[in-house]
Design an enzyme around this catalytic site. Structure first.
Site, PDB file in Angstrom:
ATOM      1  N   SER A  46       0.966  -1.286   0.078  1.00  0.00           N
ATOM      2  CA  SER A  46      -0.209   0.066  -0.073  1.00  0.00           C
ATOM      3  C   SER A  46       0.684   1.138  -0.118  1.00  0.00           C
ATOM      4  CB  SER A  46      -0.810   0.159   1.276  1.00  0.00           C
ATOM      5  OG  SER A  46      -1.777  -1.126   1.137  1.00  0.00           O
ATOM      6  N   SER A  85      -4.085   1.578   2.928  1.00  0.00           N
ATOM      7  CA  SER A  85      -3.913   0.665   3.727  1.00  0.00           C
ATOM      8  C   SER A  85      -5.184  -0.376   2.971  1.00  0.00           C
ATOM      9  CB  SER A  85      -4.088   0.393   5.001  1.00  0.00           C
ATOM     10  OG  SER A  85      -4.330  -0.758   5.668  1.00  0.00           O
ATOM     11  N   SER A  87      -5.577  -3.692   3.673  1.00  0.00           N
ATOM     12  CA  SER A  87      -6.506  -4.247   4.694  1.00  0.00           C
ATOM     13  C   SER A  87      -7.121  -3.264   5.676  1.00  0.00           C
ATOM     14  CB  SER A  87      -5.671  -5.110   5.562  1.00  0.00           C
ATOM     15  OG  SER A  87      -4.834  -4.306   6.363  1.00  0.00           O
ATOM     16  N   ARG A 133      -0.415  -6.143  -2.698  1.00  0.00           N
ATOM     17  CA  ARG A 133       0.447  -5.673  -3.894  1.00  0.00           C
ATOM     18  C   ARG A 133      -0.072  -5.925  -5.175  1.00  0.00           C
ATOM     19  NH1 ARG A 133       2.217 -10.229  -1.566  1.00  0.00           N
ATOM     20  NH2 ARG A 133       2.768 -12.114  -2.656  1.00  0.00           N
ATOM     21  N   GLU A 200       8.611 -10.010  -2.191  1.00  0.00           N
ATOM     22  CA  GLU A 200       7.559 -10.741  -1.758  1.00  0.00           C
ATOM     23  C   GLU A 200       7.041 -11.920  -2.506  1.00  0.00           C
ATOM     24  OE1 GLU A 200       4.349  -8.063   0.358  1.00  0.00           O
ATOM     25  OE2 GLU A 200       5.569  -6.541  -0.610  1.00  0.00           O
ATOM     26  N   HIS A 216      28.321   9.046  -5.189  1.00  0.00           N
ATOM     27  CA  HIS A 216      29.263   9.416  -3.944  1.00  0.00           C
ATOM     28  C   HIS A 216      29.802   8.268  -3.029  1.00  0.00           C
ATOM     29  CE1 HIS A 216      28.577  13.608  -5.714  1.00  0.00           C
ATOM     30  NE2 HIS A 216      27.218  13.184  -5.916  1.00  0.00           N
TER      31      HIS A 216
HETATM   32  C1  F6R Z   1       1.999  -6.884  -0.233  1.00  0.00           C
HETATM   33  C2  F6R Z   1       1.822  -7.023   1.523  1.00  0.00           C
HETATM   34  C3  F6R Z   1       2.388  -6.235   2.262  1.00  0.00           C
HETATM   35  C4  F6R Z   1       1.353  -5.420   2.788  1.00  0.00           C
HETATM   36  C5  F6R Z   1       1.800  -4.569   3.928  1.00  0.00           C
HETATM   37  C6  F6R Z   1       0.798  -3.687   4.359  1.00  0.00           C
HETATM   38  O1  F6R Z   1       1.304  -7.778  -0.921  1.00  0.00           O
HETATM   39  O2  F6R Z   1       1.272  -8.077   1.719  1.00  0.00           O
HETATM   40  O3  F6R Z   1       3.426  -5.571   1.759  1.00  0.00           O
HETATM   41  O4  F6R Z   1       0.839  -4.371   1.792  1.00  0.00           O
HETATM   42  O5  F6R Z   1       2.131  -5.253   5.162  1.00  0.00           O
HETATM   43  O6  F6R Z   1      -0.500  -3.929   4.815  1.00  0.00           O
HETATM   44  P1  F6R Z   1      -1.874  -3.227   4.022  1.00  0.00           P
HETATM   45  O7  F6R Z   1      -1.425  -3.228   2.568  1.00  0.00           O
HETATM   46  O8  F6R Z   1      -2.839  -4.039   4.354  1.00  0.00           O
HETATM   47  O9  F6R Z   1      -1.994  -1.917   4.812  1.00  0.00           O
END
Ligand code: F6R
Length: 299
Positions: A46, A85, A87, A133, A200, A216
């Site tokens: 995110s 975010s 989630s 992602r 990932e 540098h």
């Molecule tokens: C990407 C992944 C992680 C989450 C990260 C933040 O596929 O699983 O990089 O994106 O842990 O979580 P979220 O995106 O839900 O805020």
């Protein structure tokens, strides 16, 4: 996850988002007006939305300074914040958003749900995908339409993100060798996204070096393979830095138009290539057990 990448164009948001001009939160009034500083909070898949907006705003001279926030702690002053975010439950992002609101800063959420969607602030809900992602098209375009509404910025909404097997194969070869990804400041966000996808999906650990700073220091120690990123859209100074790096050390050069279509088309190939690397190594590209375990262990 492979299907998600192959169908990315379906997830692009193609129309304006609905946002109020002002809102109340815990008895306080917040106005969604253009501010000189735009903070974009978010982590991992995110957080890359903020990184890419910083690249785009630099290249196209958008009327704000984009500041990426990847921490719990937020000490910024005046501005406007996008909290991204997938989630809606990422503790760093929620904590930073709450801190901004306490400072009287308006916050807009971009998420699929979770706690962020329940905070009572303007929220753009985006469709789910197999992993955060893989939801980049909907999260990035939701953020861009938000910026169109508030700042009037212009950007392209590509009708397709055409797939080129040769580019994917070249990326498999290049990223499979765990390169140092070298990019100028104007493409830093893109370079980090490439690294994160290799981390990932493929469970590999390439590194990123940013120019001109890496001229540098890093250049003296560089020894491994190099993946260099450049673009017709970046300043001549940055293009020259990339060219000189490859002249001195050699490396595979990838040229990416710094448009929404150019970036997402390239990243679709990076996604597919890193899934292919994972499958060739007998690894599940979708699962991220260490990230999950870390989140479980957090207090
Ligand atoms: C990407 C992944 C992680 C989450 C990260 C933040 O596929 O699983 O990089 O994106 O842990 O979580 P979220 O995106 O839900 O805020």
């Amino acid at each position: 996850v492979l299907d998600d990448y192959l169908n990315w164009e379906r997830y692009l948001i193609r129309s304006e988002v609905d946002l109020p001009e002002e809102y109340q939160y815990q008895g306080r009034l917040y106005r969604l007006a253009p501010a000189d500083r735009l903070y974009i909070a978010g982590m991992g898949g995110s957080g890359v939305v903020g990184d890419l907006i910083r690249d785009l705003s630099f290249v196209w001279g958008w009327p704000f300074e984009a500041v990426v926030v990847k921490d719990y702690f937020f000490r910024g002053g005046d501005g406007l914040m996008l909290a991204v975010s997938y989630s809606g439950n990422t503790v760093e992002t929620i904590t930073a958003a709450a801190a901004a609101l306490r400072r009287g800063m308006p916050v807009i959420a971009i998420t699929t749900g979770g706690k962020l969607a329940e905070m009572g602030i303007p929220t753009i809900k985006v469709p789910k995908a197999s992993a955060p992602r893989a939801a980049l098209p909907q999260m990035l375009t939701a953020a861009l339409w938000t910026l169109r509404k508030i700042y009037g910025v212009n950007f392209d909404t590509p009708s397709s993100l055409p797939y080129d097997e040769r580019l994917a194969d070249r990326l498999v070869k290049t990223l499979g060798a765990r390169p140092t990804i070298v990019a100028p400041v104007s493409m830093q966000g893109l370079a980090y996204r490439v690294k994160n996808e290799a981390n990932e999906n493929a469970k590999l650990d390439p590194s990123v070096e940013v120019l001109p700073e890496a001229h540098h220091n890093w250049i003296e120690g560089a020894s491994g393979p190099i993946m260099a990123m450049t673009s017709p859209d970046i300043p001549a100074e940055h293009r020259t830095r990339v060219r000189l790096t490859v002249d001195l050390l050699s490396g595979e050069v990838f040229e990416v138009p710094m448009t929404v279509g150019g970036i997402l088309t390239f990243l679709k190939h990076v996604g597919i290539a890193t899934v292919k690397i994972a499958l060739a190594r007998g690894i599940d590209p979708l699962k991220t057990p260490r990230i999950d375990e870390l989140k479980r262990r957090l207090p």
